[in-house]
Design a protein around this motif. Structure first.
Motif, PDB file in Angstrom:
ATOM      1  N   THR A  15     -52.725  79.085  58.727  1.00  0.00           N
ATOM      2  CA  THR A  15     -53.477  78.926  57.227  1.00  0.00           C
ATOM      3  C   THR A  15     -52.556  79.034  56.467  1.00  0.00           C
ATOM      4  O   THR A  15     -51.349  79.319  56.515  1.00  0.00           O
ATOM      5  CB  THR A  15     -54.641  80.033  57.243  1.00  0.00           C
ATOM      6  N   ARG A  55     -59.444  75.767  55.164  1.00  0.00           N
ATOM      7  CA  ARG A  55     -58.959  74.903  56.144  1.00  0.00           C
ATOM      8  C   ARG A  55     -57.773  75.519  56.870  1.00  0.00           C
ATOM      9  O   ARG A  55     -57.033  76.430  56.562  1.00  0.00           O
ATOM     10  CB  ARG A  55     -58.199  73.605  55.260  1.00  0.00           C
ATOM     11  N   ARG A  57     -54.995  74.608  60.648  1.00  0.00           N
ATOM     12  CA  ARG A  57     -54.659  73.795  61.868  1.00  0.00           C
ATOM     13  C   ARG A  57     -54.293  74.702  62.753  1.00  0.00           C
ATOM     14  O   ARG A  57     -54.050  75.706  63.004  1.00  0.00           O
ATOM     15  CB  ARG A  57     -53.234  73.259  61.260  1.00  0.00           C
ATOM     16  N   ASP A  70     -57.050  69.520  62.901  1.00  0.00           N
ATOM     17  CA  ASP A  70     -57.016  69.968  61.548  1.00  0.00           C
ATOM     18  C   ASP A  70     -58.583  70.434  61.368  1.00  0.00           C
ATOM     19  O   ASP A  70     -59.470  69.519  61.986  1.00  0.00           O
ATOM     20  CB  ASP A  70     -56.897  68.898  60.530  1.00  0.00           C
ATOM     21  N   THR A  71     -59.014  71.448  60.682  1.00  0.00           N
ATOM     22  CA  THR A  71     -60.433  72.107  60.688  1.00  0.00           C
ATOM     23  C   THR A  71     -60.854  72.573  59.108  1.00  0.00           C
ATOM     24  O   THR A  71     -59.904  72.635  58.404  1.00  0.00           O
ATOM     25  CB  THR A  71     -60.485  73.104  61.541  1.00  0.00           C
ATOM     26  N   ARG A 112     -60.000  66.176  62.124  1.00  0.00           N
ATOM     27  CA  ARG A 112     -58.843  65.458  62.780  1.00  0.00           C
ATOM     28  C   ARG A 112     -58.317  66.292  64.019  1.00  0.00           C
ATOM     29  O   ARG A 112     -57.951  67.264  64.044  1.00  0.00           O
ATOM     30  CB  ARG A 112     -57.902  65.297  61.590  1.00  0.00           C
TER      31      ARG A 112
END
Length: 136
Positions: A15, A55, A57, A70-71, A112
Motif C-alpha cells: 500500500t 488500492r 498490490r 492490483d486491487t 488487474r
C-alpha cells in the motif's frame, strides 16, 4: 492460478500513503466471493494507507511463479464480514479475528491480475483487466 488463490494462505500486500511512502507487509488471506479477504489491526499503517488510498498490490508465490494482483480495497469492521466468510477465514487460517479486539477485515477486489513463471510467459501474463477475466 485459481488454485493458488484458493490454496495459498499468505501474500505480500503493498500500500502507499498520500505522501507516497510505501508499506509492504505479509498478510494471510481467504479467496472468497471473487476477492481476497484479509485481517489486520485497525492501528496498522496498511489500514491507514487504505483509508487514504483504497488500492493495494498483492503478490502471491515466489519470483519464479508469481501472481500480482492490483486491487480496490474495502475495510470492514469485525461484524461487517458475512458470518460464512468469517467462519471460512477462521477455518482456513486457524485463527479468528472476531476474537481479537481492534482487528478488522480487508476486502481486496482484483482489478488487474498478472501471472508468470519465466521470461517466455511475459507476453501473456495479463489474466484480468478492469475486473474482467481475460483468460481462465
Amino acid at each position: 492460478m485459481l488454485e493458488r488463490l484458493e490454496e495459498d494462505a499468505d501474500a505480500w500486500v503493498s500500500t502507499v500513503n498520500p505522501d507516497a511512502t510505501p508499506c509492504l507487509v505479509p498478510l494471510s488471506f481467504l479467496w472468497s466471493e471473487g476477492s481476497l479477504v484479509m485481517s489486520t489491526r485497525d492501528s496498522r499503517p496498511t489500514v491507514r494507507n487504505l483509508r487514504a488510498v483504497p488500492r493495494a498490490r498483492v503478490a502471491l508465490g515466489h519470483t519464479r511463479d508469481v501472481v500480482l494482483i492490483d486491487t480496490r480495497a474495502g475495510i470492514l469492521g469485525p461484524g461487517e464480514l458475512p458470518g460464512r466468510e468469517a467462519d471460512a477465514f477462521a477455518a482456513k487460517l486457524g485463527w479468528d479475528p472476531r476474537e481479537k479486539p481492534g482487528w478488522l477485515y480487508l476486502r481486496l477486489r482484483p482489478e488487474r491480475l498478472l501471472a508468470w513463471r519465466e521470461e517466455n510467459e511475459l507476453a501473456d501474463r495479463e489474466l484480468m483487466r478492469d475486473g474482467l477475466w481475460l483468460a481462465r
